[in-house]
Write a protein that holds these residues in place. Structure first.
Motif, PDB file in Angstrom:
ATOM      1  N   THR A 188      26.178 -11.329 -10.184  1.00 23.80           N
ATOM      2  CA  THR A 188      26.477 -10.691 -11.741  1.00 23.80           C
ATOM      3  C   THR A 188      24.883 -10.448 -11.207  1.00 23.80           C
ATOM      4  O   THR A 188      23.852  -9.234 -11.821  1.00 23.80           O
TER       5      THR A 188
ATOM      6  N   GLN B  62      23.706  -7.407  -9.844  1.00 23.87           N
ATOM      7  CA  GLN B  62      24.321  -6.353  -9.711  1.00 23.87           C
ATOM      8  C   GLN B  62      23.206  -5.734 -11.237  1.00 23.87           C
ATOM      9  O   GLN B  62      22.666  -4.833 -11.227  1.00 23.87           O
TER      10      GLN B  62
ATOM     11  N   SER C 102      29.519 -16.359  -8.899  1.00 25.13           N
ATOM     12  CA  SER C 102      29.608 -14.758  -8.990  1.00 25.13           C
ATOM     13  C   SER C 102      28.057 -15.090  -9.566  1.00 25.13           C
ATOM     14  O   SER C 102      27.482 -13.686 -10.466  1.00 25.13           O
ATOM     15  N   SER C 103      27.533 -15.983 -10.326  1.00 24.98           N
ATOM     16  CA  SER C 103      25.905 -15.849 -10.607  1.00 24.98           C
ATOM     17  C   SER C 103      24.880 -14.848 -10.094  1.00 24.98           C
ATOM     18  O   SER C 103      24.353 -14.746 -10.238  1.00 24.98           O
TER      19      SER C 103
ATOM     20  N   SER D  26      32.421  -6.123  -7.919  1.00 25.66           N
ATOM     21  CA  SER D  26      32.825  -6.204  -9.261  1.00 25.66           C
ATOM     22  C   SER D  26      32.441  -7.225 -10.066  1.00 25.66           C
ATOM     23  O   SER D  26      31.843  -8.391  -9.928  1.00 25.66           O
ATOM     24  N   GLN D  27      32.436  -7.062 -11.509  1.00 23.05           N
ATOM     25  CA  GLN D  27      32.252  -8.175 -12.188  1.00 23.05           C
ATOM     26  C   GLN D  27      31.967  -9.693 -12.136  1.00 23.05           C
ATOM     27  O   GLN D  27      33.994  -9.495 -12.228  1.00 23.05           O
ATOM     28  N   ASN D  28      31.524 -10.713 -12.317  1.00 19.89           N
ATOM     29  CA  ASN D  28      32.000 -11.530 -12.427  1.00 19.89           C
ATOM     30  C   ASN D  28      33.107 -11.803 -11.152  1.00 19.89           C
ATOM     31  O   ASN D  28      34.109 -13.132 -11.024  1.00 19.89           O
ATOM     32  N   SER D  29      32.859 -11.451 -10.315  1.00 19.42           N
ATOM     33  CA  SER D  29      32.642 -12.145  -8.353  1.00 19.42           C
ATOM     34  C   SER D  29      31.486 -13.076  -8.047  1.00 19.42           C
ATOM     35  O   SER D  29      30.832 -13.195  -8.047  1.00 19.42           O
ATOM     36  N   PHE D  30      32.839 -13.362  -7.426  1.00 16.67           N
ATOM     37  CA  PHE D  30      31.224 -14.411  -5.808  1.00 16.67           C
ATOM     38  C   PHE D  30      32.482 -13.672  -4.594  1.00 16.67           C
ATOM     39  O   PHE D  30      33.434 -12.731  -4.133  1.00 16.67           O
TER      40      PHE D  30
ATOM     41  N   ASN E 244      35.885 -11.439  -4.238  1.00 18.07           N
ATOM     42  CA  ASN E 244      37.090 -12.328  -4.202  1.00 18.07           C
ATOM     43  C   ASN E 244      38.533 -11.308  -4.585  1.00 18.07           C
ATOM     44  O   ASN E 244      39.294 -12.565  -4.774  1.00 18.07           O
TER      45      ASN E 244
END
Length: 186
Positions: free
Chosen positions: A176, A179, A172-173, A149-153, A116
Motif C-alpha cells: 500500500t 502504491q 500489504s502495508s 492490487s489494493q491491499n495485497s501482499f 496474493n
C-alpha cells in the motif's frame, strides 16, 4: 441447588450453572480486553522511511525504505526508488540488500514477484554486469508497480548464487505504501 430472586419470582439453578457464571464473566472480560487492546500493541510497527534527495545535478530521487526478515531471520532492506531523469520517463527501481556474508545474489536474473491473487510478475535485473556488493540486487519494477492490487501482499523470489532462491513476504502495508508512493510523490 442455588437460588436467586428476580422481582416476584424465585429461580432455582443447579450447582453446575452457578459455577458457570464466573467462567462466563471471565471469558467476557478477556474478550473485552482483547477487543479494547490497541492494534499497535498486537502488530509490530512498520519500519518505513520516505526520503527525497538530489542524486545528481538535475536528478531528484525519492525513496521508500522498509526492512523485512527472511525465513532464516536475517534482515533485508527494500528500497523503492522513484527517479526523475531529465530526459527520460519516471522509473521505479527496487533495491534489495541482504545480510552481508550470508547471501550472494545471482546476476543477471530477474526477480519473480507473486501476488496474493496468484499473478506472477517479473522485474529485470539492473545489475546485469556488476553489482556494488554480492548481497545487493536492483530491479526495474516500473511495469510491475501499476499491476499491484489494493491491499495485497507479495512474495519476492530472489535468485541467489548456486541456483538457490530465497522468498521474502512483503506485507500489504508495504505494498500500500508503494502504491501511494508511486501515485502521490511527484
Amino acid at each position: 441447588m442455588s437460588a436467586f430472586k428476580t422481582s416476584d419470582r424465585l429461580i432455582l439453578l443447579p450447582e453446575s450453572m452457578t459455577q458457570l457464571f464466573p467462567r462466563l464473566i471471565l471469558l467476557l472480560g478477556l474478550i473485552l480486553v482483547f477487543l479494547g487492546t490497541p492494534v499497535t500493541w498486537v502488530c509490530p510497527p512498520a519500519n518505513a522511511v520516505l526520503r527525497q534527495y538530489q542524486a545528481a545535478p538535475g536528478v531528484m530521487q525519492y525513496q521508500s525504505r522498509n526492512s523485512l526478515r527472511d525465513p532464516a531471520g536475517y534482515a533485508w532492506q527494500l528500497v523503492l526508488f522513484k527517479e526523475f531523469p531529465p530526459t527520460q520517463s519516471t522509473q521505479f527501481i527496487l533495491r534489495l540488500v541482504g545480510f552481508p556474508g550470508i547471501v550472494d545474489l545471482a546476476h543477471p536474473q530477474s526477480l519473480q514477484i507473486n501476488t496474493n491473487t496468484g499473478k506472477l510478475l517479473t522485474a529485470t535485473d539492473l545489475f546485469a554486469r556488476e553489482s556494488p556488493a554480492p548481497n545487493v540486487g536492483q530491479y526495474n519494477v516500473t511495469d510491475v508497480i501499476t499491476q499491484l492490487s489494493q491491499n495485497s501482499f507479495l512474495k519476492l523470489t530472489i535468485p541467489l548464487e548456486n541456483n538457490n532462491n530465497i522468498t521474502l513476504k512483503v506485507p500489504s502495508s508495504v505494498v500500500t505504501e508503494w502504491q501511494w508512493f508511486a501515485t502521490e510523490v511527484k
